[in-house]
Design a protein around this motif. Sequence first.
Motif, PDB file in Angstrom:
ATOM      1  N   ALA A   1       5.162 -10.971  19.765  1.00 24.41           N
ATOM      2  CA  ALA A   1       5.852  -9.755  19.334  1.00 24.41           C
ATOM      3  C   ALA A   1       5.035  -8.506  19.658  1.00 24.41           C
ATOM      4  O   ALA A   1       3.863  -8.588  20.024  1.00 24.41           O
ATOM      5  N   ARG A   2       5.666  -7.347  19.469  1.00 26.50           N
ATOM      6  CA  ARG A   2       5.018  -6.060  19.772  1.00 26.50           C
ATOM      7  C   ARG A   2       3.726  -5.860  18.966  1.00 26.50           C
ATOM      8  O   ARG A   2       2.787  -5.212  19.439  1.00 26.50           O
ATOM      9  N   ASN A   3       3.669  -6.396  17.750  1.00 29.18           N
ATOM     10  CA  ASN A   3       2.475  -6.215  16.929  1.00 29.18           C
ATOM     11  C   ASN A   3       1.353  -7.183  17.311  1.00 29.18           C
ATOM     12  O   ASN A   3       0.375  -7.329  16.567  1.00 29.18           O
TER      13      ASN A   3
ATOM     14  N   ILE B   1       5.403 -14.601  15.981  1.00 31.71           N
ATOM     15  CA  ILE B   1       6.386 -14.617  14.894  1.00 31.71           C
ATOM     16  C   ILE B   1       7.029 -15.999  14.838  1.00 31.71           C
ATOM     17  O   ILE B   1       7.523 -16.511  15.851  1.00 31.71           O
TER      18      ILE B   1
ATOM     19  N   PHE C   1      14.502  -8.572  19.747  1.00 27.57           N
ATOM     20  CA  PHE C   1      14.494  -7.745  18.531  1.00 27.57           C
ATOM     21  C   PHE C   1      13.437  -6.635  18.668  1.00 27.57           C
ATOM     22  O   PHE C   1      13.702  -5.473  18.350  1.00 27.57           O
ATOM     23  N   CYS C   2      12.242  -7.013  19.142  1.00 28.92           N
ATOM     24  CA  CYS C   2      11.165  -6.013  19.299  1.00 28.92           C
ATOM     25  C   CYS C   2      11.580  -4.906  20.271  1.00 28.92           C
ATOM     26  O   CYS C   2      11.097  -3.778  20.160  1.00 28.92           O
TER      27      CYS C   2
ATOM     28  N   CYS D   1      13.076  -2.329  18.119  1.00 28.74           N
ATOM     29  CA  CYS D   1      12.338  -2.023  16.880  1.00 28.74           C
ATOM     30  C   CYS D   1      10.953  -1.491  17.237  1.00 28.74           C
ATOM     31  O   CYS D   1      10.318  -2.003  18.165  1.00 28.74           O
ATOM     32  N   THR D   2      10.505  -0.484  16.500  1.00 31.61           N
ATOM     33  CA  THR D   2       9.131   0.009  16.710  1.00 31.61           C
ATOM     34  C   THR D   2       8.443   0.212  15.358  1.00 31.61           C
ATOM     35  O   THR D   2       7.524   1.023  15.244  1.00 31.61           O
ATOM     36  N   LYS D   3       8.865  -0.533  14.338  1.00 30.87           N
ATOM     37  CA  LYS D   3       8.318  -0.299  12.996  1.00 30.87           C
ATOM     38  C   LYS D   3       6.798  -0.444  12.961  1.00 30.87           C
ATOM     39  O   LYS D   3       6.109   0.335  12.304  1.00 30.87           O
ATOM     40  N   CYS D   4       6.266  -1.449  13.666  1.00 32.53           N
ATOM     41  CA  CYS D   4       4.818  -1.667  13.636  1.00 32.53           C
ATOM     42  C   CYS D   4       4.084  -0.534  14.346  1.00 32.53           C
ATOM     43  O   CYS D   4       3.079  -0.009  13.839  1.00 32.53           O
TER      44      CYS D   4
ATOM     45  N   CYS E   1       6.487  -5.490   9.367  1.00 34.53           N
ATOM     46  CA  CYS E   1       7.370  -6.172  10.324  1.00 34.53           C
ATOM     47  C   CYS E   1       8.595  -6.743   9.580  1.00 34.53           C
ATOM     48  O   CYS E   1       8.452  -7.425   8.557  1.00 34.53           O
ATOM     49  N   PRO E   2       9.789  -6.493  10.074  1.00 31.81           N
ATOM     50  CA  PRO E   2      10.995  -7.024   9.410  1.00 31.81           C
ATOM     51  C   PRO E   2      10.975  -8.546   9.245  1.00 31.81           C
ATOM     52  O   PRO E   2      11.647  -9.078   8.357  1.00 31.81           O
ATOM     53  N   PHE E   3      10.204  -9.247  10.100  1.00 36.39           N
ATOM     54  CA  PHE E   3      10.147 -10.713   9.993  1.00 36.39           C
ATOM     55  C   PHE E   3       9.184 -11.178   8.901  1.00 36.39           C
ATOM     56  O   PHE E   3       9.039 -12.373   8.678  1.00 36.39           O
TER      57      PHE E   3
HETATM   58  S1  SF4 Z   1       7.738  -4.479  13.502  1.00 35.23           S
HETATM   59 FE1  SF4 Z   1       9.506  -4.648  14.874  1.00 35.23          FE
HETATM   60  S2  SF4 Z   1       8.652  -4.249  16.916  1.00 35.23           S
HETATM   61 FE2  SF4 Z   1       6.948  -4.700  15.579  1.00 35.23          FE
HETATM   62  S3  SF4 Z   1       6.600  -6.896  15.827  1.00 35.23           S
HETATM   63 FE3  SF4 Z   1       7.914  -6.671  14.055  1.00 35.23          FE
HETATM   64  S4  SF4 Z   1      10.004  -6.832  14.870  1.00 35.23           S
HETATM   65 FE4  SF4 Z   1       8.638  -6.487  16.634  1.00 35.23          FE
END
Ligand code: SF4
Length: 390
Positions: free
Chosen positions: A244-246, A250, A282-283, A286-289, A344-346
Amino acid sequence: MYWPQNHTPMQPGDIEAGIEITEDFEPFAQRDDVFTRAFWDETVRSPRTDAFFASYRMEATPRRGDGFQQRDFALRNAAWLISDIVSERGAAEGRREGFQAPIQPDTPMAPEQAQIDDPAAMSAEIKRIARFFGADLCGITRIDPRWQYASRVDTRDMSEAPNDLPPGITHVIVLGHQMDQGLVATYPSALAGAATGREYSHEAAIVMQLAAYIRNLGYQAVASMNDTGLVIPYALKAGLGEYARNQLVITPQFGPRLRFSKIYTALPLAPDRPKPLGVARFCAICTKCADACPVKALPYGPPSTERPNRSAIKGVRKWTSDAEECFGFWAKLASDCAICMRVCPFNRDFSRWYHRAWLRLALSPARKLALWLDRRRGGRIKPAAWWAGR
Ligand code: SF4
Ligand code: SF4
């Protein structure tokens, strides 16, 4: 390690595992990881990084409010204890076991080998034994020279040392260790670092015990944590999750809230296959991280081969953090940071049906709805609330 030039070393299963490597690929030398550089590279080392490491010995402990008081550091450092005992025992020979050298075996290998006629049945047995010793996940893949460190580090002088394994190793058993959800919710704090330390101590015990079991069957087994090779590509190839982006793997069971360890072995085993889930898609939306990272160390945009500095592997197309910026923030905190894991939403408890329902949505074409439903989650729990049991 010799690596042929102008050779694109893609391997079967790479695409399913989300691994793309390019012609300028080079195996990573462990001396370049940012934690090791903090001991020899003056561009990384500073009084702050020295204080970061000292805080793990209850020296130079800052007391800067909630989550950074003496009891927070006391719990964090106690959680690391078993891992510390293992990593310190070979220090006089320059072997920081579990980090800059594999864990030395404590048991001889049985002179007689158990007969193994069915590698698939043996794999199932190993997974059962891994669970028995306390691993939360277990997958199996083949050893791959691309992910082995080009050299390890002699911690007496931080010089490069041969990264040798015993002959005959064919497989890597990858183990996942769930981090405590309540503690992860308190990142950033020294208290939250207890979640990291507890799993390092757990994994040290588990890889040593599982390796001893295999050696008792008469087969070579080397217990390993962060040393010897990069565990993330092995976890991907072993089908445990998706990158994942972070920069985390996952998993469908625990999201990103895991640490990984491994065992190199000559035991006849049947490898698992990578399992693409849909996390990368999904990543992509999404850019939450990246938004939450205080030092903007995580990338926006698609995976790339860009290397912010020498602490990133060369020739792998992926999301890569700026490890210098990231570790600089850790040093400032005097503790590890995993805000990018917390938000992270996960990062959910998938034992609950409604989180499993959200996961199905997130991995489907309706992922935008899943992201929208997550918009208010991922906030920090105050460390004082954790101590109060709330
Ligand atoms: S916060 Fe969003 S972009 Fe970052 S790893 Fe989690 S799902 Fe991916
Ligand atoms: S660990 Fe902290 S500093 Fe490092 S990338 Fe994640 S949020 Fe940023």
